[in-house]
Structures are given as structure tokens and as C-alpha cells.
Design a protein around this motif. Sequence first.
Motif, mmCIF file in Angstrom:
data_model
loop_
_atom_site.group_PDB
_atom_site.id
_atom_site.type_symbol
_atom_site.label_atom_id
_atom_site.label_comp_id
_atom_site.label_asym_id
_atom_site.label_seq_id
_atom_site.Cartn_x
_atom_site.Cartn_y
_atom_site.Cartn_z
ATOM 1 N N LEU A 82 -4.274 4.233 -2.088
ATOM 2 C CA LEU A 82 -3.081 4.619 -2.842
ATOM 3 C C LEU A 82 -2.050 5.284 -1.943
ATOM 4 O O LEU A 82 -0.855 5.065 -2.093
ATOM 5 N N ASP A 83 -2.494 6.087 -0.989
ATOM 6 C CA ASP A 83 -1.548 6.765 -0.102
ATOM 7 C C ASP A 83 -0.699 5.770 0.676
ATOM 8 O O ASP A 83 0.498 5.976 0.868
ATOM 9 N N ALA A 84 -1.306 4.667 1.123
ATOM 10 C CA ALA A 84 -0.551 3.641 1.851
ATOM 11 C C ALA A 84 0.473 2.993 0.936
ATOM 12 O O ALA A 84 1.611 2.729 1.347
ATOM 13 N N ALA A 85 0.102 2.740 -0.310
ATOM 14 C CA ALA A 85 1.035 2.136 -1.270
ATOM 15 C C ALA A 85 2.184 3.089 -1.575
ATOM 16 O O ALA A 85 3.342 2.669 -1.687
ATOM 17 N N ALA A 89 6.133 2.466 -0.973
ATOM 18 C CA ALA A 89 7.060 2.628 -2.099
ATOM 19 C C ALA A 89 8.202 3.573 -1.732
ATOM 20 O O ALA A 89 9.347 3.347 -2.122
ATOM 21 N N ALA A 90 7.910 4.590 -0.946
ATOM 22 C CA ALA A 90 8.936 5.548 -0.542
ATOM 23 C C ALA A 90 9.973 4.922 0.386
ATOM 24 O O ALA A 90 11.097 5.424 0.495
ATOM 25 N N ARG A 91 9.632 3.816 1.036
ATOM 26 C CA ARG A 91 10.569 3.124 1.929
ATOM 27 C C ARG A 91 11.512 2.183 1.181
ATOM 28 O O ARG A 91 12.483 1.702 1.746
ATOM 29 N N VAL A 101 9.973 3.549 -7.933
ATOM 30 C CA VAL A 101 9.052 2.453 -7.673
ATOM 31 C C VAL A 101 7.717 2.827 -8.296
ATOM 32 O O VAL A 101 7.146 3.861 -7.964
ATOM 33 N N GLU A 102 7.269 2.022 -9.223
ATOM 34 C CA GLU A 102 5.971 2.259 -9.884
ATOM 35 C C GLU A 102 4.895 1.510 -9.119
ATOM 36 O O GLU A 102 4.993 0.301 -8.917
ATOM 37 N N VAL A 103 3.882 2.234 -8.689
ATOM 38 C CA VAL A 103 2.729 1.626 -8.017
ATOM 39 C C VAL A 103 1.654 1.432 -9.059
ATOM 40 O O VAL A 103 1.221 2.381 -9.702
#
Length: 107
Positions: A82-85, A89-91, A101-103
Motif C-alpha cells: 500500500l505504501d508504494a501505491a 498516487a501522490a505523484r 486519488v483513491e487507491v
Amino acid sequence: MLLINHGDMPWDQLTEDEQKEVAADYEAVSRTPGVTPGEWLEEPALATTVRVEGGRTLTTDGPFVEMKESLGGYLFYEADDLDAAIALAARIPAARLGGAVEVRPLK
């Protein structure tokens, strides 16, 4: 899946340089290993909402609900965690331009 929700900042309010920066950022995100780009969607006003009630198909022009953030696009990301996603998303420019951005994990 990363669902890209646009905020209320219209593209035409960005300067030409800002538009180029945003386009370059989206291109960089699309080239990130593990990313499968999706497609951009037209504005919500062009949507048709479909429901079936009592066996009848009912359609309504436009989105069903009014919302500040509307789905503008999506991409798939095969993330290690999840941290990678979240980092990806923050980019995504929409996250800093008034949207979000919803993950969401896939089944």
C-alpha cells in the motif's frame, strides 16, 4: 487501482507552463514500472446513468449525484504494498490540484 478524481480546478485556468508540467507528470507516472495506464474520461455532464427497476431499464442524463470531485481517469498499478501505491498516487497531478486519488485494491 488508482481512481483519479479531479477537483474543481479547470484545466484552462492553468498557465501553459503549468499545463506542460502536469502533462509531463502524468506521462512520468504512466512510465512507472508496474503501471498499466487507463483512459481519460469525458466530463461527468456527458455521462448517462443506467438503472434497472422492475425489469425496466431507466436512463438519466449526467451523473446520478453532484460531487465536487469527479472520476477523470484511472490506472492500474501492480504495487509491492500500500505504501508504494500511496507514493505513486501522490505523484499524480490531480492530487495536488484540488482533486484526489483513491487507491483501491482489486479482488
